[in-house]
Design a protein around this motif. Structure first.
Motif, PDB file in Angstrom:
ATOM      1  N   GLU A 371       0.820  -1.202   0.000  1.00 43.42           N
ATOM      2  CA  GLU A 371       0.000   0.000   0.000  1.00 43.42           C
ATOM      3  C   GLU A 371       0.861   1.263   0.000  1.00 43.42           C
ATOM      4  OE1 GLU A 371      -3.362   0.389  -0.109  1.00 43.42           O
ATOM      5  OE2 GLU A 371      -3.560  -1.767  -0.480  1.00 43.42           O
ATOM      6  N   ARG A 372       2.040   1.201   0.653  1.00 40.19           N
ATOM      7  CA  ARG A 372       2.901   2.371   0.796  1.00 40.19           C
ATOM      8  C   ARG A 372       4.195   2.220   0.010  1.00 40.19           C
ATOM      9  NH1 ARG A 372       1.496   6.984   2.377  1.00 40.19           N
ATOM     10  NH2 ARG A 372       3.332   7.319   3.676  1.00 40.19           N
ATOM     11  N   SER A 373       4.181   1.372  -1.017  1.00 36.55           N
ATOM     12  CA  SER A 373       5.415   1.058  -1.750  1.00 36.55           C
ATOM     13  C   SER A 373       6.059   2.279  -2.393  1.00 36.55           C
ATOM     14  CB  SER A 373       5.114  -0.010  -2.813  1.00 36.55           C
ATOM     15  OG  SER A 373       4.127   0.464  -3.716  1.00 36.55           O
ATOM     16  N   GLU A 374       5.245   3.255  -2.784  1.00 37.27           N
ATOM     17  CA  GLU A 374       5.804   4.428  -3.452  1.00 37.27           C
ATOM     18  C   GLU A 374       6.590   5.319  -2.490  1.00 37.27           C
ATOM     19  OE1 GLU A 374       1.617   6.949  -3.119  1.00 37.27           O
ATOM     20  OE2 GLU A 374       2.436   6.370  -5.067  1.00 37.27           O
ATOM     21  N   HIS A 375       6.378   5.129  -1.185  1.00 37.36           N
ATOM     22  CA  HIS A 375       7.081   5.939  -0.183  1.00 37.36           C
ATOM     23  C   HIS A 375       8.238   5.186   0.459  1.00 37.36           C
ATOM     24  CE1 HIS A 375       3.899   8.957  -0.442  1.00 37.36           C
ATOM     25  NE2 HIS A 375       3.023   7.967  -0.353  1.00 37.36           N
ATOM     26  N   ILE A 376       8.464   3.922   0.044  1.00 38.63           N
ATOM     27  CA  ILE A 376       9.510   3.091   0.656  1.00 38.63           C
ATOM     28  C   ILE A 376      10.549   2.785  -0.417  1.00 38.63           C
ATOM     29  CG2 ILE A 376       9.999   0.899   1.799  1.00 38.63           C
ATOM     30  CD1 ILE A 376       7.098   0.916   2.785  1.00 38.63           C
ATOM     31  N   SER A 377      11.787   3.164  -0.136  1.00 41.49           N
ATOM     32  CA  SER A 377      12.847   2.969  -1.136  1.00 41.49           C
ATOM     33  C   SER A 377      13.326   1.525  -1.192  1.00 41.49           C
ATOM     34  CB  SER A 377      14.027   3.897  -0.821  1.00 41.49           C
ATOM     35  OG  SER A 377      14.515   3.641   0.496  1.00 41.49           O
ATOM     36  N   SER A 378      13.433   0.866  -0.045  1.00 44.44           N
ATOM     37  CA  SER A 378      13.906  -0.523   0.000  1.00 44.44           C
ATOM     38  C   SER A 378      12.946  -1.342   0.846  1.00 44.44           C
ATOM     39  CB  SER A 378      15.322  -0.599   0.592  1.00 44.44           C
ATOM     40  OG  SER A 378      15.715  -1.950   0.731  1.00 44.44           O
ATOM     41  N   ALA A 379      12.081  -2.095   0.180  1.00 45.19           N
ATOM     42  CA  ALA A 379      11.078  -2.888   0.902  1.00 45.19           C
ATOM     43  C   ALA A 379      11.728  -3.976   1.745  1.00 45.19           C
ATOM     44  CB  ALA A 379      10.089  -3.503  -0.084  1.00 45.19           C
ATOM     45  N   GLY A 380      12.799  -4.608   1.210  1.00 45.49           N
ATOM     46  CA  GLY A 380      13.476  -5.666   1.966  1.00 45.49           C
ATOM     47  C   GLY A 380      14.134  -5.131   3.221  1.00 45.49           C
ATOM     48  N   GLY A 381      14.844  -4.010   3.105  1.00 37.42           N
ATOM     49  CA  GLY A 381      15.469  -3.409   4.281  1.00 37.42           C
ATOM     50  C   GLY A 381      14.446  -2.940   5.283  1.00 37.42           C
ATOM     51  N   TYR A 382      13.325  -2.410   4.778  1.00 33.94           N
ATOM     52  CA  TYR A 382      12.254  -1.968   5.668  1.00 33.94           C
ATOM     53  C   TYR A 382      11.681  -3.138   6.458  1.00 33.94           C
ATOM     54  CZ  TYR A 382       7.881   0.180   7.136  1.00 33.94           C
ATOM     55  OH  TYR A 382       6.825   0.631   7.871  1.00 33.94           O
ATOM     56  N   LEU A 383      11.500  -4.289   5.762  1.00 33.19           N
ATOM     57  CA  LEU A 383      10.966  -5.475   6.433  1.00 33.19           C
ATOM     58  C   LEU A 383      11.914  -5.949   7.525  1.00 33.19           C
ATOM     59  CD1 LEU A 383       8.851  -7.734   6.615  1.00 33.19           C
ATOM     60  CD2 LEU A 383      10.092  -8.956   4.824  1.00 33.19           C
ATOM     61  N   ARG A 384      13.199  -5.956   7.252  1.00 28.80           N
ATOM     62  CA  ARG A 384      14.173  -6.396   8.269  1.00 28.80           C
ATOM     63  C   ARG A 384      14.177  -5.447   9.465  1.00 28.80           C
ATOM     64  NH1 ARG A 384      17.587 -10.456   6.521  1.00 28.80           N
ATOM     65  NH2 ARG A 384      17.685 -10.786   4.238  1.00 28.80           N
ATOM     66  N   SER A 385      14.036  -4.131   9.214  1.00 32.80           N
ATOM     67  CA  SER A 385      14.006  -3.189  10.335  1.00 32.80           C
ATOM     68  C   SER A 385      12.782  -3.410  11.210  1.00 32.80           C
ATOM     69  CB  SER A 385      14.031  -1.755   9.800  1.00 32.80           C
ATOM     70  OG  SER A 385      12.821  -1.451   9.125  1.00 32.80           O
ATOM     71  N   LEU A 386      11.655  -3.759  10.585  1.00 33.14           N
ATOM     72  CA  LEU A 386      10.451  -4.039  11.372  1.00 33.14           C
ATOM     73  C   LEU A 386      10.606  -5.307  12.195  1.00 33.14           C
ATOM     74  CD1 LEU A 386       7.485  -3.142   8.971  1.00 33.14           C
ATOM     75  CD2 LEU A 386       8.565  -1.746  10.716  1.00 33.14           C
ATOM     76  N   ILE A 387      11.355  -6.257  11.668  1.00 30.19           N
ATOM     77  CA  ILE A 387      11.603  -7.490  12.423  1.00 30.19           C
ATOM     78  C   ILE A 387      12.385  -7.169  13.695  1.00 30.19           C
ATOM     79  CG2 ILE A 387      12.785  -9.714  12.384  1.00 30.19           C
ATOM     80  CD1 ILE A 387      12.255  -9.821   9.380  1.00 30.19           C
ATOM     81  N   LYS A 388      13.404  -6.330  13.559  1.00 23.14           N
ATOM     82  CA  LYS A 388      14.211  -5.954  14.730  1.00 23.14           C
ATOM     83  C   LYS A 388      13.361  -5.206  15.744  1.00 23.14           C
ATOM     84  CE  LYS A 388      18.572  -5.701  12.157  1.00 23.14           C
ATOM     85  NZ  LYS A 388      19.677  -4.822  11.703  1.00 23.14           N
ATOM     86  N   LYS A 389      12.528  -4.256  15.273  1.00 25.03           N
ATOM     87  CA  LYS A 389      11.681  -3.498  16.187  1.00 25.03           C
ATOM     88  C   LYS A 389      10.634  -4.394  16.857  1.00 25.03           C
ATOM     89  CE  LYS A 389      12.211   0.974  13.916  1.00 25.03           C
ATOM     90  NZ  LYS A 389      11.522   2.139  13.324  1.00 25.03           N
ATOM     91  N   LYS A 390      10.132  -5.365  16.109  1.00 29.69           N
ATOM     92  CA  LYS A 390       9.159  -6.299  16.678  1.00 29.69           C
ATOM     93  C   LYS A 390       9.804  -7.134  17.786  1.00 29.69           C
ATOM     94  CE  LYS A 390       5.300  -8.815  16.651  1.00 29.69           C
ATOM     95  NZ  LYS A 390       4.005  -8.286  17.048  1.00 29.69           N
ATOM     96  N   ASN A 391      11.027  -7.601  17.550  1.00 25.18           N
ATOM     97  CA  ASN A 391      11.721  -8.424  18.541  1.00 25.18           C
ATOM     98  C   ASN A 391      12.081  -7.623  19.792  1.00 25.18           C
ATOM     99  OD1 ASN A 391      11.585 -10.677  16.915  1.00 25.18           O
ATOM    100  ND2 ASN A 391      13.568 -10.321  15.946  1.00 25.18           N
ATOM    101  N   SER A 392      12.335  -6.330  19.620  1.00 22.62           N
ATOM    102  CA  SER A 392      12.682  -5.496  20.775  1.00 22.62           C
ATOM    103  C   SER A 392      11.451  -4.927  21.464  1.00 22.62           C
ATOM    104  CB  SER A 392      13.600  -4.353  20.325  1.00 22.62           C
ATOM    105  OG  SER A 392      12.935  -3.534  19.374  1.00 22.62           O
ATOM    106  N   GLY A 393      10.275  -5.234  20.964  1.00 26.38           N
ATOM    107  CA  GLY A 393       9.044  -4.773  21.592  1.00 26.38           C
ATOM    108  C   GLY A 393       8.653  -3.371  21.216  1.00 26.38           C
TER     109      GLY A 393
END
Length: 420
Positions: A371-393
């Motif tokens: 839905e927000r792909s036009e505002h995200i430069s790297s979808a893969g890097g964004y996904l990995r950053s969300l994984i880290k934030k999810k794991n850290s609460g």
């Protein structure tokens, strides 16, 4: 046993014990017994697979019966037919003489007719002075009378087996339909791993079904499918009980309400777009975590969402599902696999997300990223950053989803707050 009635074949054809046994059995025909030759022929056609004869052989037998002058087969009228190969070929739809001889031999071997050859191998009849046939050489139809009860029993047995097979196929089809529809209903509330186990069992069982599957195998398949359907029914029953408990709890404690969910979404917005007004009114996520020993994302209830909510917040993902629609979490998985390739998300990042935050959360995040792909430069890097934030609460899927949903309902998708 009258040895005077034993007939041996003409030429090089040898006599066998089976042929002698059939000849001796044909001597015990009841002279008063008569059978409709065409009804008997239909029974033989029904028992063809058991008797081991082909449809071409049956065509020759049909031609032989047509040379019998009466409709009723009876010993009193004689049971010998003596057509020439030429006439027999015409009534057998123009069958060649070589093929005709092969199928006549097949009928003899199957015990449906007997040879009564003349001294020179020709087929003919001698008539008395009164005009009646005194002696004939050709093919005897007496085995059809002596084995009439056998043909009847074989035909009835095969008919029962066909009916049983038809009923089993109907039950299997109904059971398969129930399982597919119940799994689709169950996919909205049950975790993806459990659904994959049920679908895996279903695929393994149904992969063995084809047009040639016999009744014993179908019975076993039906038993296994019924077990799967029973397991799914129990899961659905548990879901209904959980929903009843939730509704009752809400009704009993409707006056004790918490604004935690609303403030949580506000805090989500505040973290992403802090300003003086929101800082004065609502504390930041870090302040909430510092003041509360338990993080807001630690409560599983705050991260619950169903498939319909995902599709309302992220309708574009449905275009990549099977047949352009997403009806279950499994369809969402299919769509997410397509979208990750479009967004250049690596397989390793996708598998890491499934392992760390779970399959449903991964597919939901990918739908949100689309839905927000036009505002995200790297979808893969964004996904990995969300994984880290999810794991850290520090990240929860539901606030992201609800922010998209509220923005879409307000018609302001361009201003949806997003973690970057």
């Amino acid at each position: 046993m009258n040895s005077a009635n034993v007939a041996t074949p003409f030429g090089r054809r040898a006599v066998t014990y089976a042929q002698l046994a059939r000849q001796f059995a044909s001597e015990n025909i009841n002279t008063e017994q008569s059978i409709d030759k065409w009804k008997l022929f239909r029974r033989i056609c029904e028992a063809r697979t058991v008797l081991g004869i082909s449809d071409r052989s049956l065509a020759v037998l049909n031609a032989l019966l047509s040379f019998y002058p009466k409709t009723e087969l009876c010993e009193e009228n004689g049971l010998i037919v003596f057509p020439s190969n030429e006439q027999l070929s015409l009534r057998a739809h123009g069958m060649s003489e070589q093929t005709l001889r092969r199928h006549l031999a097949a009928l003899v071997d199957a015990g449906l007719i007997l040879r009564k050859d003349s001294p020179n191998g020709k087929r003919y009849a001698r008539k008395s002075r009164s005009g009646s046939i005194s002696d004939a050489f050709g093919f005897s139809l007496s085995p059809l009378i002596t084995r009439a009860d056998e043909f009847e029993q074989i035909a009835e047995t095969l008919a029962e087996e066909r009916l049983q097979l038809q009923r089993l196929r109907e039950k299997v089809s109904l059971c398969r339909r129930d399982i597919v529809k119940l799994i689709e209903l169950l996919s909205e509330n049950v975790d993806f791993e459990r659904l994959e186990v049920l679908q895996g069992r279903y695929r393994v069982i149904t992969s063995t079904i084809d047009r040639k599957t016999k009744a014993p195998q179908l019975s076993l398949i039906l038993e296994n499918l019924s077990e799967i359907r029973s397991d799914i029914a129990k899961l659905l029953e548990n879901q209904l009980e959980i929903q009843k408990i939730s509704v009752n709890a809400y009704q009993n404690e409707r006056l004790i309400q918490s604004s935690e969910s609303e403030s949580y979404f506000e805090n989500y917005d505040a973290v992403e777009k802090p300003n003086a007004q929101t800082s004065a009114v609502s504390p930041s996520r870090e302040q909430r975590q510092a003041s509360s020993p338990t993080s807001t994302t630690a409560n599983p209830a705050e991260d619950r969402y169903d498939l319909q909510t995902v599709l309302k917040a992220c309708p574009e993902i449905a275009l990549y599902g099977p047949n352009g629609a997403v009806r279950s979490w499994i369809d969402l998985k299919t769509a997410a696999n397509v979208v990750k390739t479009i967004l250049s998300i690596s397989q390793s990042a996708f598998e890491e997300a499934e392992k760390e935050i779970g399959p449903q959360a991964t597919y939901t995040i990918i739908a949100c990223i689309l839905e927000r792909s036009e505002h995200i430069s790297s979808a893969g890097g964004y996904l990995r950053s969300l994984i880290k934030k999810k794991n850290s609460g520090n990240f929860s899927v539901r606030p992201m989803l609800m922010a998209l949903l509220r923005s879409r309902m307000a018609g302001k998708s361009s201003t949806v707050p997003f973690l970057c």
